[in-house]
Design a protein around this motif. Structure first.
Motif, mmCIF file in Angstrom:
data_model
loop_
_atom_site.group_PDB
_atom_site.id
_atom_site.type_symbol
_atom_site.label_atom_id
_atom_site.label_comp_id
_atom_site.label_asym_id
_atom_site.label_seq_id
_atom_site.Cartn_x
_atom_site.Cartn_y
_atom_site.Cartn_z
ATOM 1 N N VAL A 191 45.051 9.918 6.283
ATOM 2 C CA VAL A 191 45.955 10.307 7.365
ATOM 3 C C VAL A 191 45.190 10.160 8.673
ATOM 4 O O VAL A 191 44.206 10.858 8.909
ATOM 5 C CB VAL A 191 46.466 11.752 7.189
ATOM 6 C CG1 VAL A 191 47.374 12.140 8.353
ATOM 7 C CG2 VAL A 191 47.190 11.907 5.854
ATOM 8 N N VAL A 192 45.636 9.239 9.520
ATOM 9 C CA VAL A 192 44.971 8.976 10.795
ATOM 10 C C VAL A 192 45.483 9.925 11.871
ATOM 11 O O VAL A 192 44.708 10.470 12.654
ATOM 12 C CB VAL A 192 45.177 7.507 11.221
ATOM 13 C CG1 VAL A 192 44.592 7.248 12.594
ATOM 14 C CG2 VAL A 192 44.582 6.573 10.180
ATOM 15 N N SER A 193 46.798 10.112 11.909
ATOM 16 C CA SER A 193 47.383 11.011 12.910
ATOM 17 C C SER A 193 48.726 11.519 12.414
ATOM 18 O O SER A 193 49.360 10.908 11.561
ATOM 19 C CB SER A 193 47.558 10.291 14.250
ATOM 20 O OG SER A 193 48.463 9.215 14.130
ATOM 21 N N ILE A 194 49.116 12.656 12.966
ATOM 22 C CA ILE A 194 50.410 13.254 12.647
ATOM 23 C C ILE A 194 51.157 13.425 13.957
ATOM 24 O O ILE A 194 50.622 13.980 14.919
ATOM 25 C CB ILE A 194 50.240 14.611 11.935
ATOM 26 C CG1 ILE A 194 49.515 14.402 10.602
ATOM 27 C CG2 ILE A 194 51.592 15.288 11.739
ATOM 28 C CD1 ILE A 194 49.137 15.682 9.894
ATOM 29 N N ASP A 195 52.379 12.923 13.994
ATOM 30 C CA ASP A 195 53.198 12.986 15.205
ATOM 31 C C ASP A 195 54.574 13.506 14.820
ATOM 32 O O ASP A 195 55.445 12.736 14.393
ATOM 33 C CB ASP A 195 53.285 11.605 15.846
ATOM 34 C CG ASP A 195 54.006 11.637 17.182
ATOM 35 O OD1 ASP A 195 54.139 12.726 17.773
ATOM 36 O OD2 ASP A 195 54.440 10.559 17.641
ATOM 37 N N GLY A 196 54.748 14.821 14.917
ATOM 38 C CA GLY A 196 56.033 15.423 14.583
ATOM 39 C C GLY A 196 56.366 15.265 13.116
ATOM 40 O O GLY A 196 55.629 15.708 12.243
ATOM 41 N N GLU A 255 45.140 15.689 9.518
ATOM 42 C CA GLU A 255 44.446 14.467 9.907
ATOM 43 C C GLU A 255 43.138 14.390 9.141
ATOM 44 O O GLU A 255 42.423 15.374 9.021
ATOM 45 C CB GLU A 255 44.206 14.445 11.409
ATOM 46 C CG GLU A 255 45.485 14.248 12.192
ATOM 47 C CD GLU A 255 45.266 14.161 13.685
ATOM 48 O OE1 GLU A 255 44.103 14.141 14.143
ATOM 49 O OE2 GLU A 255 46.274 14.124 14.416
ATOM 50 N N GLY A 256 42.871 13.244 8.556
ATOM 51 C CA GLY A 256 41.676 13.058 7.751
ATOM 52 C C GLY A 256 41.908 13.265 6.261
ATOM 53 O O GLY A 256 41.025 12.970 5.461
ATOM 54 N N SER A 257 43.081 13.767 5.882
ATOM 55 C CA SER A 257 43.384 13.970 4.456
ATOM 56 C C SER A 257 43.386 12.634 3.732
ATOM 57 O O SER A 257 43.803 11.611 4.272
ATOM 58 C CB SER A 257 44.757 14.622 4.271
ATOM 59 O OG SER A 257 44.767 15.926 4.760
ATOM 60 N N LYS A 258 42.928 12.649 2.483
ATOM 61 C CA LYS A 258 42.919 11.467 1.630
ATOM 62 C C LYS A 258 44.107 11.557 0.678
ATOM 63 O O LYS A 258 44.362 12.611 0.091
ATOM 64 C CB LYS A 258 41.634 11.389 0.809
ATOM 65 C CG LYS A 258 40.373 11.485 1.632
ATOM 66 C CD LYS A 258 40.174 10.267 2.469
ATOM 67 C CE LYS A 258 38.811 10.365 3.159
ATOM 68 N NZ LYS A 258 38.649 9.436 4.216
ATOM 69 N N LEU A 259 44.838 10.445 0.551
ATOM 70 C CA LEU A 259 46.033 10.408 -0.286
ATOM 71 C C LEU A 259 45.955 9.264 -1.281
ATOM 72 O O LEU A 259 45.325 8.236 -1.024
ATOM 73 C CB LEU A 259 47.285 10.225 0.565
ATOM 74 C CG LEU A 259 47.566 11.259 1.635
ATOM 75 C CD1 LEU A 259 48.732 10.804 2.502
ATOM 76 C CD2 LEU A 259 47.854 12.600 1.013
ATOM 77 N N ARG A 260 46.623 9.441 -2.399
ATOM 78 C CA ARG A 260 46.800 8.403 -3.408
ATOM 79 C C ARG A 260 48.298 8.167 -3.537
ATOM 80 O O ARG A 260 49.070 9.104 -3.661
ATOM 81 C CB ARG A 260 46.218 8.866 -4.740
ATOM 82 C CG ARG A 260 46.457 7.908 -5.886
ATOM 83 C CD ARG A 260 45.745 8.367 -7.157
ATOM 84 N NE ARG A 260 45.786 9.804 -7.359
ATOM 85 C CZ ARG A 260 46.641 10.449 -8.135
ATOM 86 N NH1 ARG A 260 47.562 9.799 -8.793
ATOM 87 N NH2 ARG A 260 46.589 11.758 -8.254
#
Length: 57
Positions: A8-13, A42-47
């Motif tokens: 996750v690079v950024s969260i916008d709303g 932000e920074g979370s790793k996802l699969r």
């Protein structure tokens, strides 16, 4: 089914920008937060597997 890994690079709303980490790419993918685990930051790793996003430890 394929498996892809994201950060996750950024969260916008109601949306989050994800970057693939399993390949060399600077492209971002815009994803509705409703499709992502509620606890992302932000920074979370996802699969991504079988049309579902999972948190990675």
């Amino acid at each position: 089914m394929d498996t892809w890994y994201y950060e996750v690079v950024s969260i916008d709303g109601d949306y989050a920008n994800l970057r693939r980490t399993d390949i060399d790419s600077d492209d971002l993918k815009l994803v509705a937060r409703a499709l992502l685990p509620a606890e992302i930051r932000e920074g979370s790793k996802l699969r991504y597997e079988m049309f579902t996003y999972f948190m990675e430890e």
